[in-house]
Scaffold this motif. Structure first.
Motif, PDB file in Angstrom:
ATOM      1  N   ASP A   5     -11.847 -86.502 -94.921  1.00  0.00           N
ATOM      2  CA  ASP A   5     -10.848 -85.901 -95.796  1.00  0.00           C
ATOM      3  C   ASP A   5      -9.474 -85.871 -95.131  1.00  0.00           C
ATOM      4  OD1 ASP A   5     -12.852 -85.546 -97.599  1.00  0.00           O
ATOM      5  OD2 ASP A   5     -13.065 -83.387 -97.286  1.00  0.00           O
ATOM      6  N   GLU A   6      -9.465 -85.466 -93.862  1.00  0.00           N
ATOM      7  CA  GLU A   6      -8.191 -85.391 -93.149  1.00  0.00           C
ATOM      8  C   GLU A   6      -7.604 -86.784 -92.932  1.00  0.00           C
ATOM      9  OE1 GLU A   6      -6.308 -83.522 -89.030  1.00  0.00           O
ATOM     10  OE2 GLU A   6      -8.369 -83.044 -89.635  1.00  0.00           O
ATOM     11  N   MET A   7      -8.453 -87.763 -92.665  1.00  0.00           N
ATOM     12  CA  MET A   7      -7.961 -89.132 -92.503  1.00  0.00           C
ATOM     13  C   MET A   7      -7.352 -89.650 -93.799  1.00  0.00           C
ATOM     14  SD  MET A   7     -11.018 -90.737 -90.115  1.00  0.00           S
ATOM     15  CE  MET A   7     -10.319 -92.374 -90.012  1.00  0.00           C
ATOM     16  N   GLY A  18      -6.918 -99.122 -92.491  1.00  0.00           N
ATOM     17  CA  GLY A  18      -8.306 -99.376 -92.874  1.00  0.00           C
ATOM     18  C   GLY A  18      -9.244 -99.498 -91.704  1.00  0.00           C
ATOM     19  N   LEU A  19      -8.670 -99.582 -90.466  1.00  0.00           N
ATOM     20  CA  LEU A  19      -9.480 -99.750 -89.254  1.00  0.00           C
ATOM     21  C   LEU A  19     -10.441-100.927 -89.399  1.00  0.00           C
ATOM     22  CD1 LEU A  19     -10.299 -96.018 -88.444  1.00  0.00           C
ATOM     23  CD2 LEU A  19      -8.615 -97.465 -87.316  1.00  0.00           C
ATOM     24  N   ILE A  60     -13.573 -95.082 -86.045  1.00  0.00           N
ATOM     25  CA  ILE A  60     -13.945 -96.123 -87.003  1.00  0.00           C
ATOM     26  C   ILE A  60     -15.260 -95.781 -87.702  1.00  0.00           C
ATOM     27  CG2 ILE A  60     -15.149 -97.523 -85.275  1.00  0.00           C
ATOM     28  CD1 ILE A  60     -14.166-100.010 -86.762  1.00  0.00           C
ATOM     29  N   ALA A  61     -16.146 -95.048 -87.022  1.00  0.00           N
ATOM     30  CA  ALA A  61     -17.432 -94.689 -87.637  1.00  0.00           C
ATOM     31  C   ALA A  61     -17.262 -93.709 -88.792  1.00  0.00           C
ATOM     32  CB  ALA A  61     -18.363 -94.095 -86.589  1.00  0.00           C
ATOM     33  N   ILE A  62     -16.144 -92.976 -88.804  1.00  0.00           N
ATOM     34  CA  ILE A  62     -15.897 -91.999 -89.864  1.00  0.00           C
ATOM     35  C   ILE A  62     -15.079 -92.601 -90.999  1.00  0.00           C
ATOM     36  CG2 ILE A  62     -14.768 -89.799 -90.420  1.00  0.00           C
ATOM     37  CD1 ILE A  62     -15.398 -88.917 -87.535  1.00  0.00           C
ATOM     38  N   GLY A  63     -13.980 -93.240 -90.667  1.00  0.00           N
ATOM     39  CA  GLY A  63     -13.084 -93.723 -91.724  1.00  0.00           C
ATOM     40  C   GLY A  63     -12.820 -95.200 -91.719  1.00  0.00           C
ATOM     41  N   LYS A 123     -12.282 -99.327 -94.177  1.00  0.00           N
ATOM     42  CA  LYS A 123     -11.556 -98.844 -95.363  1.00  0.00           C
ATOM     43  C   LYS A 123     -12.187 -97.625 -96.019  1.00  0.00           C
ATOM     44  CE  LYS A 123     -10.077-103.602 -96.373  1.00  0.00           C
ATOM     45  NZ  LYS A 123      -9.787-104.587 -97.412  1.00  0.00           N
ATOM     46  N   ARG A 124     -13.099 -96.947 -95.356  1.00  0.00           N
ATOM     47  CA  ARG A 124     -13.681 -95.744 -95.965  1.00  0.00           C
ATOM     48  C   ARG A 124     -12.603 -94.720 -96.289  1.00  0.00           C
ATOM     49  NH1 ARG A 124     -17.212 -96.685 -91.663  1.00  0.00           N
ATOM     50  NH2 ARG A 124     -19.318 -97.312 -92.247  1.00  0.00           N
ATOM     51  N   ALA A 125     -11.752 -94.429 -95.300  1.00  0.00           N
ATOM     52  CA  ALA A 125     -10.718 -93.420 -95.522  1.00  0.00           C
ATOM     53  C   ALA A 125      -9.679 -93.910 -96.527  1.00  0.00           C
ATOM     54  CB  ALA A 125     -10.054 -93.057 -94.198  1.00  0.00           C
ATOM     55  N   ARG A 126      -9.402 -95.188 -96.541  1.00  0.00           N
ATOM     56  CA  ARG A 126      -8.447 -95.719 -97.514  1.00  0.00           C
ATOM     57  C   ARG A 126      -8.984 -95.596 -98.940  1.00  0.00           C
ATOM     58  NH1 ARG A 126      -5.738-101.117 -97.108  1.00  0.00           N
ATOM     59  NH2 ARG A 126      -4.503 -99.981 -98.647  1.00  0.00           N
TER      60      ARG A 126
END
Length: 596
Positions: A199-201, A335-336, A440-443, A446-449
């Motif tokens: 969420d924060e990312m 997007g890492l 990268i494992a969290i966001g 492109k998960r955070a994007r």
């Protein structure tokens, strides 16, 4: 001391040391400087003079960039020059020492090229400045090989031995005696904060893009210009569109070059749903000679010709010009995810060097010493990879930013100024810090994007992408490796149709076969190649490449890179008139048409 022959016309900051300047340059001790363009600011103090070409985002800094960077330099030295939020090049002249300090924004988004030969050192926004100044140049066969293989150099060098692009994160100091010293001032190591959640990312990504767009559109040079946007239907430009609408800066026009029909349909759906004016450029209708003329006059061939279609974003924009935004580095930094899937990367050098846009067989036919050139190119990458600290995917990404980014993916849009000032919200200091400091494992991938798109622009997220899926349906986005298998069905159709369909539909290979001006372009290269005439590539190899292309081969990348190198050789090295090159490539274009 060498005498320069003419004052360059391109906007930006040009510095000369060891050469007698032409009219229009101001002298400061042993150096001369020419500062032109809409974004130039200057600040004088008893200790130094600062010139800035570019803009800063923050209120109170916009339009006063030279004062702000002067104060930062006085307080914290060279490193501080790279840590402002914006897009800029900066020169500091130290009155006491007579030395110059040269720096850029964190990701070197505004082109700046160093020239060195004999006792001359110069810095300019385009290699064509050095042509105008009459400086001698020679072609690098090593970089020619690397460009054929990768589409760009494998190091900081360019197709011209004497010219190299300034590197992101590096500060340069030019002394009175023309000695040039480099210092890496940016941190390119991976130190993720595992406590920062998805969420924060997503919120950070929203803020990073919003800050850049707001900072640009409030700048005195940009705020009165209409906004136009290149929309592709992908995640990058859709996020930018969402932010523009959120800031109530609805684009005057959406521009789209129709390369793939599925992308064009996705863009049309968005524009219809959001009531946006859309201008579609069909590839066969583009003014190719005009676009290539502009590309040649502004890049001198050091930006790969493949992306010349992007210059349609500056075509017929009107007397006021426009401001626009592009998605450069949004995937990589926010997007890492690099060009390759992170989980598949175990060796960054093997990953980057392993990309081949020209086959080893064709490279050997064009350049018989290709094995030796390949060994030197790979060794350069291996040496540089050791400068970056982190997992393999991160070091591969840093290699890409330093070379593929500044020389290829991020280079074409900069050629459109001053008619169209395009900026990249994903290529900022904060975006680089995000990539270095987020897990990268969290966001990643492109998960955070995707979370940012769904949360902050839910309406836009619901439109189908070119594959027919809405972004609300994805959890990650990554490239799938299809290899040459994707061409098996088109090849079967090509064979069964008796050659009436193209074996590589909706691709660069088809462009060069199906669009008459581009066919003439390649035929002109084959007939008038200076590289062949002077023994830099094999005549037989070029002829084989041309024949293979004509019968359905996948040689477009090779031909685009050869055209780029040909332009650099004829314009920068042999100093042929630009109109002669255009005439050889487009025989129907008159000299008056060819002059920019």
């Amino acid at each position: 001391m060498q005498r320069a022959s003419a004052t360059p016309k391109l906007p930006g900051l040009t510095v000369l040391s060891g050469a007698t300047p032409p009219d229009g340059f101001e002298r400061h001790g042993p150096v001369s400087l020419n500062a032109t363009g809409e974004f130039i600011t200057r600040h004088d103090t008893p200790r130094h003079i600062v010139w800035v070409d570019g803009l800063l985002f923050a209120e109170g800094e916009r339009g006063d960039e030279a004062r702000v960077l002067s104060e930062r330099y006085s307080a914290a030295g060279r490193t501080a020059l790279h840590e402002a939020d914006g897009y800029y090049n900066v020169v500091v002249f130290e009155r006491q020492t007579g030395a110059l300090v040269l720096a850029q924004d964190a990701l070197a988004t505004r082109p700046w090229y160093i020239y060195r030969r004999g006792g001359v050192v110069a810095v300019a926004p385009s290699p064509m400045v050095y042509r105008a100044l009459g400086f001698p140049m020679t072609l690098s066969r090593q970089v020619l090989y690397e460009t054929l293989r990768l589409l760009h150099p494998a190091g900081e060098e360019s197709l011209v031995n004497e010219v190299r692009r300034m590197r992101p994160g590096v500060s340069y100091r030019l002394e009175r005696d023309q000695s040039l010293h480099e210092q890496t001032v940016s941190d390119f190591s991976y130190r993720p904060d595992h406590a920062v959640g998805l969420d924060e990312m997503a919120r950070e990504i929203k803020d990073i893009v919003a800050e850049a767009i707001d900072g640009v559109l409030r700048h005195p040079v940009c705020r009165a210009r209409p906004v136009e946007l290149s929309l592709t239907g992908g995640l990058d430009s859709r996020h930018i569109l969402g932010e523009l609408l959120a800031q109530e800066r609805k684009p005057r026009q959406i521009r789209h070059v129709c390369i793939k029909r599925a992308e064009c349909a996705a863009v049309a759906r968005i524009c219809a749903g959001e009531q946006l004016s859309l201008r579609v450029f069909e590839l066969h209708e583009l003014p190719w000679a005009t676009l290539i003329r502009r590309w040649l006059a502004r890049s001198g061939g050091l930006v790969n010709l493949h992306q010349v279609y992007l210059l349609a974003m500056m075509h017929e924009v009107g007397a006021r010009g426009v401001v626009g935004f592009d998605g450069y580095l949004m995937d990589w930094l926010l997007g890492l995810v690099s060009k390759d899937n992170p989980d598949s990367i175990t060796d960054p050098v093997r990953t980057v060097w392993g990309r081949r846009y020209t086959s080893d067989l064709m490279l050997g036919q064009l350049m018989p010493d290709s094995r030796e050139l390949a060994a030197r190119g790979r060794a350069k990458l291996a040496d540089e990879a050791g400068r970056y600290q982190g997992p393999a995917w991160f070091r591969a990404l840093m290699l890409d930013i330093q070379h593929r980014g500044v020389n290829y993916t991020g280079a074409a849009m900069a050629l459109m100024a001053p008619e169209a000032h395009y900026f990249a919200p994903g290529a900022t200091r904060r975006a680089l810090h995000f990539c270095r400091g987020r897990d990268i494992a969290i966001g990643g991938i492109k998960r955070a994007r995707l979370e940012a798109m769904r949360r902050y622009f839910p309406r836009l997220a619901e439109y189908p992408d070119p594959s027919g899926r809405a972004y609300t349906e994805y959890t990650t986005l990554h490239k799938t490796t299809t290899g040459m298998g994707r061409y098996l069905t088109p090849w079967w159709r090509f064979i069964t149709s008796g050659g009436r369909t193209d074996p590589a539909p909706e691709s660069e290979h088809e462009w060069l076969r199906a669009i008459p001006p581009l066919r003439h372009l390649v035929a002109g290269l084959v007939e008038h190649s200076g590289l062949v005439a002077d023994g830099l590539i094999s005549r037989r190899g070029l002829a084989r490449c041309w024949r293979l292309h004509q019968i359905g081969g996948y040689e477009a990348w090779t031909l685009f890179s050869l055209l780029s190198a040909e332009a650099a050789y004829r314009c920068l090295v042999r100093r042929e008139p630009q109109e002669q090159v255009i005439h050889d490539w487009f025989p129907g274009v008159t000299q008056s048409d060819a002059a920019e």
